[in-house]
Design a protein around this motif. Structure first.
Motif, mmCIF file in Angstrom:
data_model
loop_
_atom_site.group_PDB
_atom_site.id
_atom_site.type_symbol
_atom_site.label_atom_id
_atom_site.label_comp_id
_atom_site.label_asym_id
_atom_site.label_seq_id
_atom_site.Cartn_x
_atom_site.Cartn_y
_atom_site.Cartn_z
ATOM 1 N N ASP A 29 0.801 -1.215 0.000
ATOM 2 C CA ASP A 29 0.000 0.000 0.000
ATOM 3 C C ASP A 29 0.838 1.270 0.000
ATOM 4 O O ASP A 29 0.374 2.313 -0.448
ATOM 5 C CB ASP A 29 -0.924 0.027 1.226
ATOM 6 C CG ASP A 29 -1.902 -1.127 1.217
ATOM 7 O OD1 ASP A 29 -2.566 -1.321 0.185
ATOM 8 O OD2 ASP A 29 -1.987 -1.854 2.227
ATOM 9 N N ARG A 30 2.061 1.184 0.534
ATOM 10 C CA ARG A 30 2.880 2.395 0.621
ATOM 11 C C ARG A 30 4.349 2.026 0.656
ATOM 12 O O ARG A 30 4.730 0.995 1.202
ATOM 13 C CB ARG A 30 2.514 3.209 1.869
ATOM 14 C CG ARG A 30 3.234 4.545 1.944
ATOM 15 C CD ARG A 30 2.654 5.452 3.006
ATOM 16 N NE ARG A 30 3.052 5.067 4.353
ATOM 17 C CZ ARG A 30 2.985 5.876 5.414
ATOM 18 N NH1 ARG A 30 2.507 7.101 5.272
ATOM 19 N NH2 ARG A 30 3.361 5.457 6.596
ATOM 20 N N ILE A 31 5.156 2.871 0.027
ATOM 21 C CA ILE A 31 6.614 2.767 0.113
ATOM 22 C C ILE A 31 7.124 4.008 0.825
ATOM 23 O O ILE A 31 6.746 5.135 0.485
ATOM 24 C CB ILE A 31 7.262 2.661 -1.278
ATOM 25 C CG1 ILE A 31 6.741 1.433 -2.028
ATOM 26 C CG2 ILE A 31 8.777 2.593 -1.163
ATOM 27 C CD1 ILE A 31 7.216 1.360 -3.469
ATOM 28 N N THR A 32 7.975 3.811 1.823
ATOM 29 C CA THR A 32 8.580 4.917 2.567
ATOM 30 C C THR A 32 10.091 4.844 2.419
ATOM 31 O O THR A 32 10.680 3.782 2.623
ATOM 32 C CB THR A 32 8.198 4.852 4.052
ATOM 33 O OG1 THR A 32 6.772 4.954 4.178
ATOM 34 C CG2 THR A 32 8.850 5.983 4.835
ATOM 35 N N SER B 74 23.159 2.976 5.908
ATOM 36 C CA SER B 74 23.833 4.269 5.904
ATOM 37 C C SER B 74 23.344 5.166 4.783
ATOM 38 O O SER B 74 23.344 6.386 4.911
ATOM 39 C CB SER B 74 25.343 4.076 5.777
ATOM 40 O OG SER B 74 25.671 3.388 4.582
ATOM 41 N N ALA B 75 22.912 4.589 3.649
ATOM 42 C CA ALA B 75 22.475 5.392 2.508
ATOM 43 C C ALA B 75 20.991 5.705 2.569
ATOM 44 O O ALA B 75 20.569 6.831 2.286
ATOM 45 C CB ALA B 75 22.800 4.669 1.201
ATOM 46 N N ALA B 76 20.186 4.704 2.930
ATOM 47 C CA ALA B 76 18.737 4.904 2.985
ATOM 48 C C ALA B 76 18.086 3.708 3.658
ATOM 49 O O ALA B 76 18.645 2.609 3.685
ATOM 50 C CB ALA B 76 18.149 5.094 1.580
ATOM 51 N N THR B 77 16.886 3.942 4.180
ATOM 52 C CA THR B 77 16.027 2.883 4.693
ATOM 53 C C THR B 77 14.746 2.891 3.881
ATOM 54 O O THR B 77 14.087 3.933 3.763
ATOM 55 C CB THR B 77 15.714 3.094 6.182
ATOM 56 O OG1 THR B 77 16.933 3.104 6.932
ATOM 57 C CG2 THR B 77 14.815 1.987 6.707
ATOM 58 N N VAL B 78 14.407 1.747 3.281
ATOM 59 C CA VAL B 78 13.237 1.638 2.407
ATOM 60 C C VAL B 78 12.270 0.630 3.008
ATOM 61 O O VAL B 78 12.654 -0.506 3.303
ATOM 62 C CB VAL B 78 13.641 1.188 0.990
ATOM 63 C CG1 VAL B 78 12.417 1.128 0.081
ATOM 64 C CG2 VAL B 78 14.699 2.122 0.409
ATOM 65 N N ILE B 79 11.008 1.040 3.190
ATOM 66 C CA ILE B 79 10.011 0.193 3.829
ATOM 67 C C ILE B 79 8.820 0.026 2.888
ATOM 68 O O ILE B 79 8.178 1.009 2.503
ATOM 69 C CB ILE B 79 9.532 0.785 5.168
ATOM 70 C CG1 ILE B 79 10.724 1.125 6.064
ATOM 71 C CG2 ILE B 79 8.595 -0.187 5.882
ATOM 72 C CD1 ILE B 79 10.351 1.928 7.291
ATOM 73 N N PHE B 80 8.523 -1.207 2.506
ATOM 74 C CA PHE B 80 7.309 -1.551 1.774
ATOM 75 C C PHE B 80 6.270 -1.982 2.802
ATOM 76 O O PHE B 80 6.511 -2.927 3.565
ATOM 77 C CB PHE B 80 7.577 -2.675 0.771
ATOM 78 C CG PHE B 80 8.468 -2.275 -0.378
ATOM 79 C CD1 PHE B 80 7.925 -1.967 -1.615
ATOM 80 C CD2 PHE B 80 9.842 -2.204 -0.221
ATOM 81 C CE1 PHE B 80 8.736 -1.610 -2.681
ATOM 82 C CE2 PHE B 80 10.668 -1.838 -1.272
ATOM 83 C CZ PHE B 80 10.107 -1.536 -2.509
ATOM 84 N N GLU B 81 5.110 -1.309 2.817
ATOM 85 C CA GLU B 81 4.134 -1.526 3.886
ATOM 86 C C GLU B 81 2.766 -1.921 3.339
ATOM 87 O O GLU B 81 2.320 -1.404 2.310
ATOM 88 C CB GLU B 81 3.961 -0.253 4.710
ATOM 89 C CG GLU B 81 5.210 0.242 5.385
ATOM 90 C CD GLU B 81 4.992 1.584 6.050
ATOM 91 O OE1 GLU B 81 4.713 1.594 7.271
ATOM 92 O OE2 GLU B 81 5.065 2.611 5.356
ATOM 93 N N ARG B 82 2.104 -2.834 4.064
ATOM 94 C CA ARG B 82 0.687 -3.120 3.849
ATOM 95 C C ARG B 82 -0.085 -2.563 5.040
ATOM 96 O O ARG B 82 0.344 -2.706 6.183
ATOM 97 C CB ARG B 82 0.431 -4.617 3.713
ATOM 98 C CG ARG B 82 1.025 -5.237 2.451
ATOM 99 C CD ARG B 82 0.524 -6.659 2.263
ATOM 100 N NE ARG B 82 1.053 -7.273 1.052
ATOM 101 C CZ ARG B 82 2.061 -8.147 1.026
ATOM 102 N NH1 ARG B 82 2.643 -8.510 2.159
ATOM 103 N NH2 ARG B 82 2.479 -8.654 -0.114
#
Length: 684
Positions: free
Chosen positions: A132-135, A150-158
């Motif tokens: 539903d969302r990518i952060t 260190s570069a980024a944190t990517v979260i795929f969320e339902r």
């Protein structure tokens, strides 16, 4: 490869019926609705934390052609690039950084790949449209997750489905068709009420090998499917419990590798709970436990003609098929608490990860059983505090500590590390100018990951394996800053960074002895160097009329090894994107022009576990067109043409192409030529 076929004809037929039956009723619904036409995503997306955090809706189509995996979708966000191996399963980079420097999470949990050459990167197991969302959190500006990126944190969320007695079901489905045999089916459905629900996410994607602008076929076909099921229970408005399970598999031809991926099997189980409003201070307690098992097979004979070798007995050339099976079992757990006092908010928690890696090899030269060769354990604690200083200023800071232990069973060796990380950030708002800004300083230490420890020939000393304790932890100190403003029809945003990376883990490719009299191989050795990094992403938008809007965005990453002033390798060149849209109530038209400069800052034969610099790359530009139409309420049609001018071009970040069957060549492979696609989606 076993795969579910139930998504094909029934889903296509259902969408067609929904679209084209009762046309007079549909027309009346369109006239009465206030919903606007859908938009194909080609530009920068929603911001949070004054521009530091980006949110994206993966259920919207993107251009180029809608994504097959997580890496495909992330490329639509400025700052991200992907090292291509074929038509799918690329490996993302962000601001020139690669691998475990980017934390990839699905529903708050990490699912690591198993391939020693990252043929199955973490994003390979993610189908974006089922989320539903990518952060995206840029830089080391959060400490809430284990072994912070260190570069980024990517979260795929339902997100939890919103059901009631009046609306006890909801969902959406889509079908995508495109050039080169592309066919995708996605369905999401939830049934239940305020207290309970069952949710299904299922998808299947298939494509043939594509052709480049010159009409040459590039090995890149794939098949993949994912099925995930969730059972949720909400006994009251402050409590939520969810049990999840999933299975997936796939196969992919790779133009840039000497083997293909003939299996990408995934199994997963998860339990997540959340309790809100425990006291006036404790606003939320949440916890989760997630298990995943990835079983990956790569070979050189199922999807291609195997290479030939000289048989020492018959003195003739014979076929030499070989395959490798690798697995990774991962157990993640996390417990966090959110507390609030007046202007202060504090998130504290503990988390852990255990993962076991196993591998085997079968060929004429070798026949090894599947056996565990690495065990990884990490335990961490964190705290992240936000304090609203006044109406204009907000202070955010955090710290965490991780204890990591790596057991190399095959080498009869182990490694233990204590890894600190932290950040401090000031967020500002200027209401009189409708502007926001942030500036933050973050520090993170990263232990060499599985690929850097086990897939390289040597460490700092140059000695042959074992190199297990021969690489130092990587230490990054980075300054992040950003600004965004809106003034009438005009808007702008920018995010910039500069960092010092001590003991950066650099991979150098050269000939290494394979041992046992089998000659040498061109493979990677790892060593620590010191480096500096810097760069920015920026964009400007303008609303010419109620219907016409345009924006321009650009991204640039730069890095240098301070030991010898050589450039950091495998960094994507300067890139700009121009978007023009015409939007009406029921339809929209869009144009995307992407221009990429040449990359002459290279470091020959240096890179990462997937790719390395082989020479300067040429600049190029591509043009893409798209259109959308609201067929009826909750039914949308999107069509597009990528690479309209059918140009032949190659991305700088690109694996080496195939010269002959089973052998990797010396040149990079070309990208897709002109590509047509159409996607129809419906909500119910």
């Amino acid at each position: 490869m076993a795969q579910p076929k139930f998504l094909l004809q029934p889903l296509s037929a259902a969408i067609c019926i929904a679209c084209y039956s009762s046309s007079s009723v549909a027309a009346q619904q369109v006239q009465n609705t206030t919903q606007l036409a859908p938009i194909v995503v080609t530009a920068q997306l929603n911001h949070d934390a004054n521009g530091l955090i980006i949110h994206a809706d993966p259920k919207q189509p993107i251009q180029p052609v809608p994504a097959t995996d997580g890496a495909d979708y992330l490329q639509s966000i400025p700052g991200f690039s992907s090292i291509k191996s074929g038509g799918t399963n690329g490996d993302v980079t962000f601001r020139g950084m690669f691998g475990s420097r980017i934390k990839i999470l699905s529903d708050g949990s990490e699912n690591l790949g198993a391939c020693p050459a990252r043929m199955d990167a973490p994003t390979s197991y993610i189908q974006p449209e089922s989320y539903d969302r990518i952060t995206v959190v840029k830089g080391p500006q959060t400490v809430q997750y284990a072994n912070t990126g260190s570069a980024a944190t990517v979260i795929f969320e339902r997100q939890k489905p919103q059901l009631s007695q009046d609306k006890n079901y909801l969902g959406q489905a889509s079908v995508l068709m495109g050039s080169f045999g592309r066919l995708d089916h996605n369905v999401e459905a939830a049934v239940g009420d305020e207290k309970k629900y069952i949710r299904l996410n299922a998808n299947r994607s298939v494509a043939d090998s594509y052709q480049d602008g010159d009409g040459n076929s590039v090995p890149s076909a794939w098949e993949r499917w994912n099925t995930d099921l969730a059972f949720g229970w909400t006994p009251n408005e402050d409590t939520w419990i969810e049990l999840t399970g999933g299975k997936a598999d796939g196969e992919a031809e790779y133009a840039g590798r000497s083997m293909d991926g003939s299996q990408f099997a995934r199994e997963s189980l998860g339990l997540h709970f959340e309790k809100k409003n425990l006291t006036e201070v404790i606003k939320k307690v949440e916890g989760q436990v997630n298990y995943s098992y990835n079983d990956h097979v790569m070979d050189n004979f199922r999807l291609r003609t195997p290479p030939m070798t000289h048989d020492m007995t018959t003195h003739q050339m014979v076929s030499n098929p070989s395959e490798m099976q690798v697995t990774r079992r991962t157990l993640n757990s996390r417990l966090a608490m959110t507390s609030e006092w007046d202007k202060l908010s504090l998130i504290t928690g503990i988390d852990s990860q255990q993962n076991h890696h196993a591998g085997s090899m079968k060929s004429m030269m070798m026949n090894m059983p599947l056996s565990t060769n690495m065990k990884f354990y990490s335990y961490g604690a964190f705290g992240e505090l936000s304090y609203q200083l006044n109406d204009a200023y907000k202070l955010v800071t955090g710290a965490r500590i991780d204890q990591v232990e790596i057991d190399a069973l095959k080498l009869n060796d182990e490694r233990k590390e204590t890894l600190p990380s932290g950040f401090i950030r000031l967020e500002n708002q200027y209401p009189e100018h409708n502007a926001k800004s942030y500036i933050g300083l973050g520090y993170v230490e990263r232990v060499p990951d599985y690929w850097e420890l086990f897939s390289t020939a040597h460490g700092n000393t140059g000695m042959s394996k074992p190199t297990f304790n021969d690489l130092d932890t990587e230490k990054t100190l980075q300054l992040d800053m950003g600004y965004q403003q809106e003034h009438g029809a005009f808007s702008l945003w920018t995010s910039a960074y500069a960092g010092l990376v001590n003991d950066f883990i650099l991979l150098s490719y050269h000939n290494h002895s394979t041992g046992h009299g089998h000659g040498s191989s061109f493979s990677a050795g790892a060593k620590n160097v010191d480096a500096v990094i810097a760069g920015a992403e920026a964009g400007v938008g303008y609303q010419f009329t109620d219907a016409i809007q345009a924006d321009i965005s650009t991204m640039y990453a730069w890095g240098e090894i301070t030991d010898n002033n050589d450039p950091l390798p495998q960094i994507a060149p300067l890139e700009g994107r121009f978007n023009l849209r015409y939007v009406q109530n029921r339809y929209s038209l869009g144009l995307l022009w992407r221009a990429v400069a040449k990359q002459d800052r290279i470091n020959l034969n240096k890179g990462n576990i997937v790719g390395y610099d082989i020479g300067e790359s040429k600049g190029f530009s591509t043009l893409a067109l798209n259109a959308t139409y609201k067929v009826m309420n909750d039914v949308d049609l999107a069509v597009g043409i990528d690479n309209v001018l059918d140009k032949t071009y190659t991305e700088h970040l690109n694996k080496l192409g195939v010269g002959v069957d089973g052998q990797v060549g010396t040149e990079q492979f070309n990208n897709t030529g002109r590509n047509y696609w159409a996607r129809i989606s419906m909500k119910f």
